[in-house]
Design a protein around this motif. Structure first.
Motif, PDB file in Angstrom:
ATOM      1  N   UNK A  61     120.390  23.585  -2.649  1.00 14.77           N
ATOM      2  CA  UNK A  61     119.653  23.649  -1.403  1.00 14.77           C
ATOM      3  C   UNK A  61     118.742  24.874  -1.456  1.00 14.77           C
ATOM      4  N   UNK A  62     117.592  24.782  -0.798  1.00 20.32           N
ATOM      5  CA  UNK A  62     116.654  25.913  -0.809  1.00 20.32           C
ATOM      6  C   UNK A  62     117.295  27.193  -0.281  1.00 20.32           C
ATOM      7  N   UNK A  63     118.198  27.055   0.663  1.00 19.90           N
ATOM      8  CA  UNK A  63     118.803  28.225   1.304  1.00 19.90           C
ATOM      9  C   UNK A  63     119.702  29.026   0.363  1.00 19.90           C
ATOM     10  N   UNK A  64     120.107  28.433  -0.750  1.00 18.35           N
ATOM     11  CA  UNK A  64     121.023  29.139  -1.660  1.00 18.35           C
ATOM     12  C   UNK A  64     120.438  29.352  -3.061  1.00 18.35           C
ATOM     13  N   UNK A  65     119.250  28.829  -3.302  1.00 21.98           N
ATOM     14  CA  UNK A  65     118.636  28.974  -4.625  1.00 21.98           C
ATOM     15  C   UNK A  65     118.487  30.431  -4.994  1.00 21.98           C
ATOM     16  N   UNK A  66     118.849  30.750  -6.225  1.00 18.62           N
ATOM     17  CA  UNK A  66     118.747  32.133  -6.693  1.00 18.62           C
ATOM     18  C   UNK A  66     119.951  32.978  -6.350  1.00 18.62           C
ATOM     19  N   UNK A  67     120.824  32.478  -5.483  1.00 18.29           N
ATOM     20  CA  UNK A  67     122.034  33.232  -5.106  1.00 18.29           C
ATOM     21  C   UNK A  67     123.314  32.534  -5.542  1.00 18.29           C
ATOM     22  N   UNK A  68     123.317  31.225  -5.520  1.00 22.26           N
ATOM     23  CA  UNK A  68     124.509  30.455  -5.888  1.00 22.26           C
ATOM     24  C   UNK A  68     124.296  29.798  -7.249  1.00 22.26           C
ATOM     25  N   UNK A  69     125.389  29.685  -7.998  1.00 21.50           N
ATOM     26  CA  UNK A  69     125.341  29.003  -9.293  1.00 21.50           C
ATOM     27  C   UNK A  69     126.520  28.051  -9.398  1.00 21.50           C
ATOM     28  N   UNK A  70     126.239  26.792  -9.688  1.00 23.68           N
ATOM     29  CA  UNK A  70     127.293  25.808  -9.887  1.00 23.68           C
ATOM     30  C   UNK A  70     127.500  25.613 -11.380  1.00 23.68           C
ATOM     31  N   UNK A  71     128.748  25.463 -11.792  1.00 18.85           N
ATOM     32  CA  UNK A  71     129.045  25.262 -13.204  1.00 18.85           C
ATOM     33  C   UNK A  71     130.288  24.387 -13.337  1.00 18.85           C
ATOM     34  N   UNK A  72     130.532  23.916 -14.529  1.00 17.15           N
ATOM     35  CA  UNK A  72     131.697  23.051 -14.749  1.00 17.15           C
ATOM     36  C   UNK A  72     132.446  23.495 -15.981  1.00 17.15           C
ATOM     37  N   UNK A  73     133.740  23.231 -15.995  1.00 19.50           N
ATOM     38  CA  UNK A  73     134.586  23.438 -17.156  1.00 19.50           C
ATOM     39  C   UNK A  73     135.344  22.128 -17.319  1.00 19.50           C
ATOM     40  N   UNK A  74     134.838  21.267 -18.153  1.00 19.80           N
ATOM     41  CA  UNK A  74     135.459  19.948 -18.299  1.00 19.80           C
ATOM     42  C   UNK A  74     136.860  20.035 -18.894  1.00 19.80           C
ATOM     43  N   UNK A  75     137.125  21.063 -19.704  1.00 19.63           N
ATOM     44  CA  UNK A  75     138.477  21.213 -20.271  1.00 19.63           C
ATOM     45  C   UNK A  75     139.493  21.475 -19.173  1.00 19.63           C
ATOM     46  N   UNK A  76     139.049  22.203 -18.145  1.00 25.46           N
ATOM     47  CA  UNK A  76     139.949  22.517 -17.029  1.00 25.46           C
ATOM     48  C   UNK A  76     139.780  21.534 -15.876  1.00 25.46           C
ATOM     49  N   UNK A  77     138.860  20.587 -16.047  1.00 23.97           N
ATOM     50  CA  UNK A  77     138.608  19.594 -14.994  1.00 23.97           C
ATOM     51  C   UNK A  77     138.259  20.260 -13.672  1.00 23.97           C
ATOM     52  N   UNK A  78     137.447  21.302 -13.760  1.00 26.72           N
ATOM     53  CA  UNK A  78     137.149  22.131 -12.596  1.00 26.72           C
ATOM     54  C   UNK A  78     135.656  22.431 -12.533  1.00 26.72           C
ATOM     55  N   UNK A  79     135.136  22.477 -11.308  1.00 24.42           N
ATOM     56  CA  UNK A  79     133.768  22.889 -11.047  1.00 24.42           C
ATOM     57  C   UNK A  79     133.824  24.157 -10.204  1.00 24.42           C
TER      58      UNK A  79
END
Length: 130
Positions: A61-79
């Motif tokens: 979302x524009x309101x969080x760009x540059x501040x929030x980062x989403x990532x995944x760890x498929x080995x841990x089945x976690x985002x």
């Protein structure tokens, strides 16, 4: 049991950071998407970020760009949702949700619509206040 569970919320001062986790159980994060949403008191639930669990594409979302980062760890089945430079207006209950694509199901291109998400967590409270 197929479900997603959020964790990592809490109270933080403005400018601080938190990392939220979304752990999936009963299915693997290999095809579909995980979305983060939030709902502040008196407001509608809004999309924050989403990640494709097949190729790692992301959207914010524009309101969080540059501040929030989403990532995944498929080995841990976690985002994860790393939230930096938090502001009081980020205060909300944060939810993660999973869209699973499998053979026979309607395919939604990334990012999927909210109606496509199958499983929703219970939410975790994030409060940004001094």
């Amino acid at each position: 049991q197929l479900q997603v569970v959020e964790s990592g919320g809490g109270l933080v001062q403005p400018g601080g950071s938190l990392r939220l986790s979304c752990a999936a159980s009963g299915f693997t994060l290999d095809s579909g998407a995980i979305g983060w949403f939030r709902q502040a008191p008196g407001k509608e639930r809004e999309g924050v970020s989403c990640i494709s669990t097949s190729d790692g594409k992301t959207v914010y979302a524009d309101s969080v760009k540059g501040r929030f980062t989403i990532s995944r760890d498929n080995d841990k089945n976690t985002v994860y949702l790393q939230m930096n430079s938090l502001k009081p207006e980020d205060t909300a209950v944060y939810y993660c949700a999973a869209y699973r694509y499998y053979k026979g199901r309607v395919y939604y291109p990334f990012p999927p619509p909210r109606s496509a998400y199958d499983y929703w967590g219970q939410g975790t409270q994030v409060t940004v206040s001094s």
